[in-house]
Design a protein around this motif. Structure first.
Motif: not given
Lengths: 307, 277
Positions: A120-125, A209-215, A220-223
């Motif tokens: 999902a993170e690499k969608q279309h790759r 937008a809060k500048g959080l890292s991709g991980w 934390k937010h998506a899983l």
């Protein structure tokens, strides 16, 4: 919370009663009986057997007797396995199926969830494309094709694992892979779909937008939201897996519960059918409850509506 | 010595200097130019309004500056955007993340979808603080309580442990504002912050934005299609139409002496109450 669990378990009683009733009358409606065989028994022997097991009584009497046994925790004698009760048969074969099913379940989650998240993170790759293609293939391959393929490739070709039996860990490897890979494909697709849906939400943009890292954004937010559908699937799935897969158990000669399901139905082994069906029903109820509790833990909005 | 020169230079430089920003989107295999040649300068503490109808490129320009456009389908075709001397369009993703979190705050349009429903208000507020400062959890919590109280949320200590779904729309937008201003950013971008709210709540949120902005000395880019809001809030306005600047100037100049035909038409289209007496 405790209230909810108690309420759901109480609700299970009428459900199991209905399952027992429906199964009982359906299987008795089927033509033939437990002692009708290709080579017919002599009428005297048949009569004696029917009298011994009380199969000459009206259905309603047999039904009442079965329910009475059931209340005492007895699933009755097996007609197809003379000298064994259904309780014994289940006690022998269930642990085997639980072990196989549990390993396959754990395998499918360990493989499916991380791959799904990453796809999902690499969608279309390319990684996503490979995952989607392979998982579609995995869904299309029935276990009776995948099993022999793994036997040929791994056991015969590379000498990894054994093709039949249930003793050492090498025996367990191929059946677990066969069962696990197909379910891993399901889990992968569900995880990917769930994650894609969540990753397109506005609150993910807020997190970025809060500048959080991709991980942090991903885990934390998506899983949590992304795994909701996986949890809803994996709970009931576990009950199907631990009650055994007829195909996999047959291919690999595993003395599990799955074969009883099918053979009992062919043999009109009334009590064994009822016993395995009730067990499956009870497991589904328990696993669904677990899945609901897990979802409530993941999703705070569900907590309010459940209690 | 060089340090001193740098400081003077920074003082003389505008906070944000956008030059010739162009953004395009690919849609059905066709490339569409959504923002064309947008240039503006924003001084510290100033409020700039980006005004225009739906689809005129207001939000897209802001998201492009923040690096939050999904690329693809979007593509920044060209231009530069210097924020305190750093080109936001050229800087690495990691560096931009840091700038975005620390020096820029963003309030989005729909507060019901821009807070994470699975996490408590407290953890969503505190995470930015913890990520960008070396503040501990306790200190971060205290700072969050302070921030919630500053946007008019009572009982902030209790409310930190609650989830977004128990908050009303106006309250959620207050939380978003608190979140955006938590690290005292130099720039606040408010993308239609009141469009999804009730009219009465709109007025409260606008005055809250104004008081917090004044208290912290933050510059603001306010995206809106509401000319009334723009008139009330902004020092200067940029009027966008189909991705191009139609007119730019002080709010007074545009409202009282519009130059372009489009601005005149737009102002004429604002409904007025017929005189009853």
């Amino acid at each position: 919370m405790l209230q909810l669990i108690i309420r759901r378990l109480l609700q299970a009683i009428p459900v199991l009663f209905l399952i027992a009733t429906a199964t009982f009358f359906l299987i008795h409606l089927a033509p033939g009986g437990p002692f009708h065989q290709e080579r017919p028994l002599s009428p005297q022997v048949l009569e004696a057997l029917n009298a011994h097991y009380g199969l000459n009584d009206p259905w309603i009497v047999q039904y009442g007797r079965y329910l009475n046994h059931l209340l005492h925790g007895e699933l009755g004698p097996s007609y197809g396995h003379p000298g064994h009760t259904v309780n014994e048969l289940i006690a022998q074969s269930l642990p085997v199926s639980i072990e196989l099913g549990l390993w396959a379940w754990v395998f499918s989650l360990i493989v499916g969830i991380p791959l799904g998240v990453w796809a999902a993170e690499k969608q279309h790759r390319w990684f996503d494309r490979v995952c989607s293609t392979v998982s579609t293939l995995g869904l299309c391959l029935p276990t009776f094709v995948l099993g022999p393929l793994l036997m040929l490739g791994l056991a015969v070709g590379l000498g990894i694992g054994n093709v039949c039996g249930w003793g050492s860990w090498e025996d367990r490897l191929l059946p677990v892979l066969t069962l696990g890979l197909v379910h891993a494909a399901y889990v992968l697709r569900l995880t990917r779909g769930g994650m894609l849906e969540v990753l397109n939400q506005d609150f993910i943009r807020t997190a970025r937008a809060k500048g959080l890292s991709g991980w942090t954004v991903l885990f934390k937010h998506a899983l949590r939201g992304g795994l909701l559908s996986v949890v809803a699937f994996a709970g009931p799935q576990l009950s199907a897996l631990v009650t055994g897969s007829f195909v996999v158990e047959t291919i690999f000669h595993i003395p599990g519960l799955g074969r009883h399901f099918v053979q009992a139905a062919f043999n009109r082994d009334y009590t064994l059918i009822l016993g395995t069906t009730l067990l499956y029903g009870a497991l589904i109820i328990v696993m669904n409850l677990m899945a609901d509790l897990m979802q409530a833990w993941l999703n705070p909005r569900l907590r309010v509506s459940m209690l | 010595m060089t340090h001193w020169i740098l400081k003077v230079k920074l003082k003389l430089m505008p906070l944000l200097d956008v030059q010739h920003l162009s953004v395009s989107f690919v849609h059905n295999g066709q490339r569409k130019h959504v923002v064309q040649d947008l240039s503006f300068v924003l001084e510290p503490g100033e409020t700039l309004g980006l005004v225009g109808e739906s689809g005129s490129g207001k939000s897209v320009s802001c998201l492009a500056l923040l690096g939050l456009l999904p690329q693809p389908p979007a593509k920044v075709e060209g231009g530069r955007a210097f924020f305190e001397g750093i080109d936001l369009l050229q800087v690495s993703e990691k560096r931009l993340g840091k700038i975005r979190g620390q020096s820029m705050g963003i309030v989005f349009q729909d507060p019901s979808s821009s807070l994470n429903p699975y996490l408590t208000i407290g953890s969503q507020l505190a995470e930015g603080l913890i990520a960008h400062t070396n503040m501990g959890r306790r200190a971060a919590r205290l700072k969050c309580i302070e921030a919630l109280e500053a946007v008019g949320i009572a009982d902030a200590g209790v409310r930190l442990n609650e989830y977004p779904h128990v908050f009303s729309g106006g309250m959620r937008q207050r939380v978003m504002i608190a979140m955006a201003l938590l690290l005292n950013p130099q720039l606040l971008i408010a993308d239609e912050p009141t469009t999804a709210l009730d009219v009465t709540v709109q007025a409260q949120i606008l005055s809250l934005l104004k008081t917090r902005q004044a208290a912290l000395g933050t510059a603001m880019i306010l995206v809106t299609h509401d000319l009334g809001v723009a008139a009330r809030m902004c020092d200067r306005l940029i009027l966008l139409r189909q991705g191009k600047v139609e007119e730019a100037g002080t709010a007074e100049a545009i409202f009282y002496a519009p130059q372009s035909l489009y601005a005149k038409e737009l102002l004429a289209a604002v409904p007025t109450l017929p005189a009853i007496v």
